[in-house]
Design an enzyme around this catalytic site. Sequence first.
Site, PDB file in Angstrom:
ATOM      1  N   THR A  56       0.818  -1.211   0.000  1.00  0.00           N
ATOM      2  CA  THR A  56       0.000   0.000   0.000  1.00  0.00           C
ATOM      3  C   THR A  56       0.852   1.261   0.000  1.00  0.00           C
ATOM      4  O   THR A  56       0.564   2.225  -0.709  1.00  0.00           O
ATOM      5  CB  THR A  56      -0.900   0.021   1.255  1.00  0.00           C
ATOM      6  OG1 THR A  56      -1.566  -1.225   1.388  1.00  0.00           O
ATOM      7  CG2 THR A  56      -1.930   1.126   1.158  1.00  0.00           C
ATOM      8  N   TYR A  72       1.097  -1.134  -5.091  1.00  0.00           N
ATOM      9  CA  TYR A  72      -0.343  -1.033  -5.299  1.00  0.00           C
ATOM     10  C   TYR A  72      -0.638  -0.082  -6.454  1.00  0.00           C
ATOM     11  O   TYR A  72      -1.572  -0.289  -7.222  1.00  0.00           O
ATOM     12  CB  TYR A  72      -1.024  -0.521  -4.026  1.00  0.00           C
ATOM     13  CG  TYR A  72      -1.407  -1.599  -3.040  1.00  0.00           C
ATOM     14  CD1 TYR A  72      -0.694  -2.778  -2.947  1.00  0.00           C
ATOM     15  CD2 TYR A  72      -2.491  -1.417  -2.192  1.00  0.00           C
ATOM     16  CE1 TYR A  72      -1.045  -3.766  -2.038  1.00  0.00           C
ATOM     17  CE2 TYR A  72      -2.855  -2.393  -1.275  1.00  0.00           C
ATOM     18  CZ  TYR A  72      -2.126  -3.559  -1.201  1.00  0.00           C
ATOM     19  OH  TYR A  72      -2.484  -4.520  -0.301  1.00  0.00           O
ATOM     20  N   ASP A  75       2.872 -13.703   1.793  1.00  0.00           N
ATOM     21  CA  ASP A  75       2.596 -12.291   2.056  1.00  0.00           C
ATOM     22  C   ASP A  75       3.343 -11.842   3.314  1.00  0.00           C
ATOM     23  O   ASP A  75       2.882 -10.985   4.067  1.00  0.00           O
ATOM     24  CB  ASP A  75       1.093 -12.031   2.201  1.00  0.00           C
ATOM     25  CG  ASP A  75       0.709 -10.567   1.978  1.00  0.00           C
ATOM     26  OD1 ASP A  75       1.579  -9.790   1.560  1.00  0.00           O
ATOM     27  OD2 ASP A  75      -0.445 -10.209   2.244  1.00  0.00           O
TER      28      ASP A  75
END
Length: 402
Positions: free
Chosen positions: A99, A130, A281
């Site tokens: 992000t 992102y 992740d």
Amino acid sequence: MWTLIKNAKLFAPEPLQERDLLLVGNRIAALGDDLSLPPYAKGEVYDLHGHYLVPGFIDAHVHICGGGGEAGPSSRTPEVQLSQLTRAGITTVVGCLGTDSISRSMEELLVKANALEGEGLTCFVYSGGYQADRMIFDTLRKDLVLIDKVIGAGEIAISDHRSAQPQKSELEHLAAEARVGGMLGNKAGVVHIHLGEGKRGLSPILKIIEETEIPISQFMPTHINRKETLLEQGVEFLKAGGTIDLTAGCDDFEPHLQVPFVLKTLYEQGLLNDRVTVTSDGNGSLPQFNEAGILVGMGIGSVHVLWRDIREAVLRYGIPLDTALRTITSNPARILQLKNKGMIREGFDGDLVALSDDLMIEQVWAKGRVMIRNRKPVVLGVYETSLASHLQTVETPRLVKG
């Protein structure tokens, strides 16, 4: 440096039964029976009778320089450390931004990849974040051609309230850049797509595949097990010839969406093929939003869930070890075109994991160098070593005479 591993049950990832393996330098030099070190060679010998020997794991989605930030600066996650990866059996890692591409940058990501490489692992990166415009050069094509470690674009976010809401034309252009850049750079050039919980799901990608000449193989969507409707789309995407990436460690998901059960379902349907991968992740933030999009909780991803979930799929659901292993070894190596990775073959890199009879990680070699021995790291990152020394100094009381 010579290393002889004897009497191991080899899964390469296909089963090879009990066999010896010889490492010379950073490569696998020989596989066979009754191998021995030459008289002139100095090296270590490991007898792994009763143990499994498998390829080193490839984690193709890790926030190596940290991620997060959705709850402000204090919620930024830290960099991953070498022993976090090696304890998890990971010998090859692909780093990505998330992000936050303001306080995190591609330059930082690339430097961290080089640092991990210097500490003994193999590391690549996706160019982007992102937002699809976070490159080092002014185009993705240049990044792919001119920077060795860049193997694709990612983690480009769609169907997520945190994404940059890229339009179809932007995604088309990005995929075209990835394709041509990959061809010119002799790389996979995949577009690693972050999927959120939005109602569009995979639809933006499906439209590109339907309406342009860009092949389905150009895309590698991840978090496909995030919710049921998305997983259903992912299964159809897989059936159509696409690649899907499942995210491990999602313990707050419904059980039927967690990696072990999804692998079981795919296996029973005959769909657990060479286009299914699993990633952790790791070191990304795990924000929890309510239905109004308000942040209500925050966690951090762990790379250790990668093998944990694969192990559970084997032990709990009876998936053959070689089939489960492929999702974190030969499959990502093939999809991402990682040369000499993901398999135990003569001439391949000496990336190996020794597993106990109950599939616990016992030893790890990365490029021929032992990193984990008897479940303990023997190689630490530069600041892991310094930090341990510092803590020991701080915590040890000073002896005062008198």
